[in-house]
Design a protein around this motif. Structure first.
Motif, short mmCIF file in Angstrom:
data_model
loop_
_atom_site.label_atom_id
_atom_site.label_comp_id
_atom_site.label_asym_id
_atom_site.label_seq_id
_atom_site.Cartn_x
_atom_site.Cartn_y
_atom_site.Cartn_z
N LEU A 129 0.83 -1.21 0.00
CA LEU A 129 0.00 0.00 0.00
C LEU A 129 0.86 1.26 0.00
N ARG A 130 1.92 1.28 0.81
CA ARG A 130 2.80 2.44 0.88
C ARG A 130 3.66 2.56 -0.38
N GLU A 131 3.94 1.43 -1.01
CA GLU A 131 4.89 1.42 -2.13
C GLU A 131 4.43 2.27 -3.31
N LEU A 132 3.14 2.24 -3.62
CA LEU A 132 2.64 3.01 -4.76
C LEU A 132 2.35 4.46 -4.42
N LEU A 133 2.57 4.84 -3.16
CA LEU A 133 2.30 6.22 -2.76
C LEU A 133 3.12 7.18 -3.62
N PRO A 134 2.48 8.13 -4.29
CA PRO A 134 3.25 9.06 -5.14
C PRO A 134 4.33 9.78 -4.34
N LEU A 135 5.41 10.11 -5.02
CA LEU A 135 6.54 10.75 -4.36
C LEU A 135 6.24 12.18 -3.96
N ARG A 136 5.29 12.82 -4.63
CA ARG A 136 4.91 14.20 -4.31
C ARG A 136 3.64 14.23 -3.47
N ALA A 137 3.66 15.04 -2.42
CA ALA A 137 2.58 15.04 -1.44
C ALA A 137 1.23 15.42 -2.05
N ASP A 138 1.24 16.34 -3.00
CA ASP A 138 -0.06 16.78 -3.53
C ASP A 138 -0.69 15.75 -4.46
N ASP A 139 0.05 14.70 -4.83
CA ASP A 139 -0.53 13.63 -5.63
C ASP A 139 -1.06 12.49 -4.77
N ARG A 140 -0.78 12.53 -3.48
CA ARG A 140 -1.07 11.37 -2.63
C ARG A 140 -2.54 11.19 -2.26
N PRO A 141 -3.31 12.26 -1.97
CA PRO A 141 -4.70 12.03 -1.58
C PRO A 141 -5.50 11.27 -2.64
N ALA A 142 -5.32 11.61 -3.90
CA ALA A 142 -6.08 10.91 -4.95
C ALA A 142 -5.71 9.43 -4.99
N TYR A 143 -4.40 9.13 -4.85
CA TYR A 143 -3.98 7.73 -4.85
C TYR A 143 -4.60 6.97 -3.67
N LEU A 144 -4.49 7.55 -2.48
CA LEU A 144 -4.99 6.85 -1.30
C LEU A 144 -6.50 6.65 -1.37
#
Length: 752
Positions: free
Chosen positions: A602-617
């Motif tokens: 689950l953590r592995e695919l977390l985008p490297l940039r913070a502003d891209d992370r909410p959509a992924y999660l």
């Protein structure tokens, strides 16, 4: 005069060997079957063979071949070379740091940016000494030179090395920079003209803010590049766009600068090539700009016409991969059973080198390569493999946005307590048990036609029976069937789901000697038949205790596969989620009361940039919830996560809404639990045994970890389990470790 930077190069090459020679050498040395001299000569031969092979593939210019080699891990290797990690050149000390031994625990291990590669985390202190050991890289240079190769030494950069350390002790930066300068000077004196230094920390939002990271980058690199006694520096920025750091890098003006121009980067910022060109032209017109155009993390054949357009926008003549090719298999030539049409859509490490050469040559000089690329792009888009109308209709009918299992956790928890009747601090394992030589032989014999289906089934049932009996004898509370039938926790499902293809020899290094064969998602995913039900049903028939049904979750299946690049990842995740939901329903109907849906990635695919992370999660959590959405209240849903920075995704992990969450915690000594708060409602099983080390933890050690866990988790919510599955361990380690685990639980529970 310094040799010109090569027009065609790569950032790195798979180091495990086409036939996993490094894996075999490592495991033979660890097992005592070969001595240190034999190990060193064997691995030297592998490196020289790789250099010869890369030269034969066309990387003939001086310094076109990177010496990005490591016995275990590139972060550990660099840390030892520059002296941030004490250990010098001692082989056994290196492996003790990586794996632990009777006297010491290993370094913590976690994911390398957003990949499935694991690196070892340096443990540093502000007052430590830093004594570089440049002989590590000098030896590589000398052995390559003796074999007729002029290779490019490789180091992880000082900014990235500290940023990834624990803690990120920036007060050491000046001292560390001096150590790098000493290594550079030793290389220069040995006649090395180019050194490659990777600074991927500059493409990610880490714990150090961007502004500070830019300051530290300027602090370290202005000093290093200002040194006269050094080789020319090829500074690389793999795994994403540098964004705010671009101006800093351009002003530093290294002799050569690499930028990642893979689809991962361009999707998020399509104007990146033009901005890079403008910044370098303004600040560093003499810098050689190297275009990381060929995707080092996925296996699809490049669209050479599109890549050529990007190269023109960048205004560059030098072409490389976006990242090291350590993340892809060696060559398609080793694959004899891939569907012919699918094989034409793919490009592994060797084939990517041909794509680089085609881009350097240009369409007028590489017409055949461009024509092959055109055919691959066209036939893949037109293929019936990629689309399934029934799957599309089912996913389109799903509710939009978040989905929620009913009833809520508190009510489910009461029902499950009554149903399962488990003791205080219940014990379990994560799923797999050791894959014995007998099971591996049975699988190989069955594949070769030397065992009938019936004979193979009986062999697996015998192993499952043995595993159940062992767990009952040891005293575990919730049992597993051991997964004897599974070659890999992702590949097993990929072979049974439509929409995937698998390889025979597509091995990729995960860490150390651990290799995986990622499946390839080629189209819409569906489940034609039950996949795990009969094995779980058989195992449950052997015990009165609950036996877990074991599924790999949709995000992990995606993360540990080569993904489609023609649809959003969220769509593939939803498709896998509903396919696994069918499996949950069938497991329940077969009488399985506990079902584990593993999501270690689950953590592995977390985008490297913070502003891209909410959509992924949002979509990752949704996909997991789809699997358990219709599960009965009395069905206890477990999930498992490992080797992650747990605190970064604590809200998302809570949002999975599992009934029990197990996490890796032994190496970090339970510090992950400090992030647990009132929003995290599930029961939790922090690992008390680090299964990635050959050590057998003592009862006393496990008691200490359980008590540490109880400082943050109340006893009524705490489970006791290993960090991860036991597939990679042997029974000589597993049996005493599990006995100590149960004894430690009993000791702590008696004092509650």
């Amino acid at each position: 005069m310094t040799a010109p930077f090569p027009k065609a190069t790569i950032e790195g090459y798979p180091r495990i060997g086409a036939n996993r020679e490094l894996k075999r050498a490592l495991e033979s040395y660890w097992a005592g079957r070969i001595d240190a001299d034999t190990f060193r000569s064997t691995t030297r031969a592998l490196r020289i063979d790789n250099y010869n092979h890369l030269r034969d593939l066309g990387l003939t210019e001086d310094y076109a071949i990177p010496a990005d080699v490591a016995y275990y891990d590139q972060v550990l290797e660099t840390g030892l070379t520059v002296g941030l990690i004490p250990g010098g050149t001692d082989l056994d000390e290196e492996f003790a740091l990586a794996r632990g031994n009777a006297e010491r625990v290993p370094l913590e291990m976690t994911k390398w940016f957003d990949t499935n590669y694991h690196y070892l985390v340096p443990e540093i202190a502000a007052d430590q000494d830093i004594t570089p050991a440049p002989e590590r890289v000098l030896r590589l240079v000398a052995e390559a030179r003796e074999a007729g190769h002029t290779v490019r030494p490789y180091l992880v950069g000082p900014v990235t090395l500290i940023a990834l350390s624990k803690p990120a002790e920036w007060s050491l930066l000046d001292k560390l920079t001096d150590a790098y300068a000493a290594v550079f000077a030793a290389l220069k004196e040995a006649g090395v003209e180019w050194v490659q230094v990777a600074e991927p920390a500059l493409v990610a939002d880490l714990s150090t803010p961007d502004a500070e990271l830019a300051k530290f980058t300027e602090q370290a690199w202005s000093k290093l590049l200002g040194e006269e006694n050094r080789p020319s520096v090829y500074l690389t920025t793999p795994y994403g766009a540098t964004r705010e750091g671009l101006t800093t890098l351009a002003k530093l003006a290294p002799e050569a600068l690499h930028v990642d121009l893979s689809p991962w980067t361009l999707d998020e910022d399509s104007g990146y090539p033009e901005r890079v060109r403008a910044q370098v032209a303004e600040h560093a017109p003499e810098t050689t700009l190297v275009a990381g155009l060929i995707d080092g993390r996925n296996v699809w054949a490049a669209n050479l016409r599109l890549k050529a357009e990007i190269l023109q926008k960048l205004g560059a003549e030098h072409v490389s991969t976006s990242t090291s090719l350590q993340h892809v298999p060696h060559t398609l030539n080793a694959e004899k059973n891939l569907p012919v049409d699918v094989a034409n859509w793919l490009s592994f490490a060797d084939e990517k080198i041909s794509e680089i050469q085609a881009l350097v040559a240009g369409e007028e000089n590489a017409t055949e390569a461009f024509a092959r690329s055109d055919r691959a792009v066209r036939t893949r888009a037109e293929s019936e493999r990629t689309h399934n109308a029934d799957v599309e209709a089912r996913v389109n009918a799903l509710p939009a946005g978040a989905v929620q299992r009913q009833p809520e956790f508190a009510e489910r928890n009461k029902v499950q307590e009554e149903q399962l009747g488990l003791p205080a601090l219940p014990t379990t394992t994560i799923g797999s048990f050791p894959q014995t030589p007998e099971i591996r032989k049975a699988r190989a014999d069955h594949k070769a036609g030397e065992l009938t289906d019936e004979q193979y089934t009986e062999a697996l049932k015998t192993e499952i029976k043995n595993v159940i009996e062992l767990q009952e004898e040891i005293g575990l509370d919730v049992l597993v069937h051991g997964e004897a039938e599974r070659n890999d926790m992702v590949q097993y499902f990929a072979e049974l789901l439509d929409g995937f293809v698998v390889t025979e020899n597509g091995w990729v290094q995960s860490y150390g000697s651990r290799c995986t064969r990622p499946p390839i998602v080629v189209g819409d995913v569906s489940r034609p038949a039950p996949m795990t039900v009969e094995w779980a049903k058989y195992a449950q028939s052997l015990s009165e205790k609950p036996v877990k049904g074991m599924l790999t979750g949709p995000v992990t299946i995606l993360a540990w596969s080569f993904k489609r690049d023609d649809v959003p990842l969220s769509l593939s995740a939803d498709q896998i989620g509903v396919a696994l939901a069918d499996e949950v329903r069938d497991l329940e109907e077969a009488g399985i009361q506990v079902i584990q849906i593993d999501e270690p990635a689950l953590r592995e695919l977390l985008p490297l940039r913070a502003d891209d992370r909410p959509a992924y999660l949002d979509w990752a959590v949704r996909a997991f919830r789809l699997v358990a959405l219709e599960a009965k209240p009395e069905t206890q849903i477990h999930t498992h996560l490992c080797y992650s920075e747990f605190g970064q995704i604590i809200d998302a992990v809570a949002g999975l809404d599992a009934d029990v969450t197990s996490i890796e915690a032994a190496r970090s000594k339970m510090e992950l639990l400090e992030d647990i708060d009132e929003t995290f409602h599930s029961e939790i099983g922090p690992g008390v045994w680090d299964i990635h080390s050959p050590r057998v933890p003592s009862q006393e050690e496990i008691v200490g970890l359980i008590k540490a866990a109880l400082e943050n988790v109340p006893s009524e919510r705490l489970w006791v389990n290993p960090d991860c599955g036991l597939k990679t361990r042997g029974y000589a380690e597993v049996e005493p470790s599990l006995r100590n685990l149960v004894a430690a639980r009993d000791e702590v529970a008696a004092g509650l």
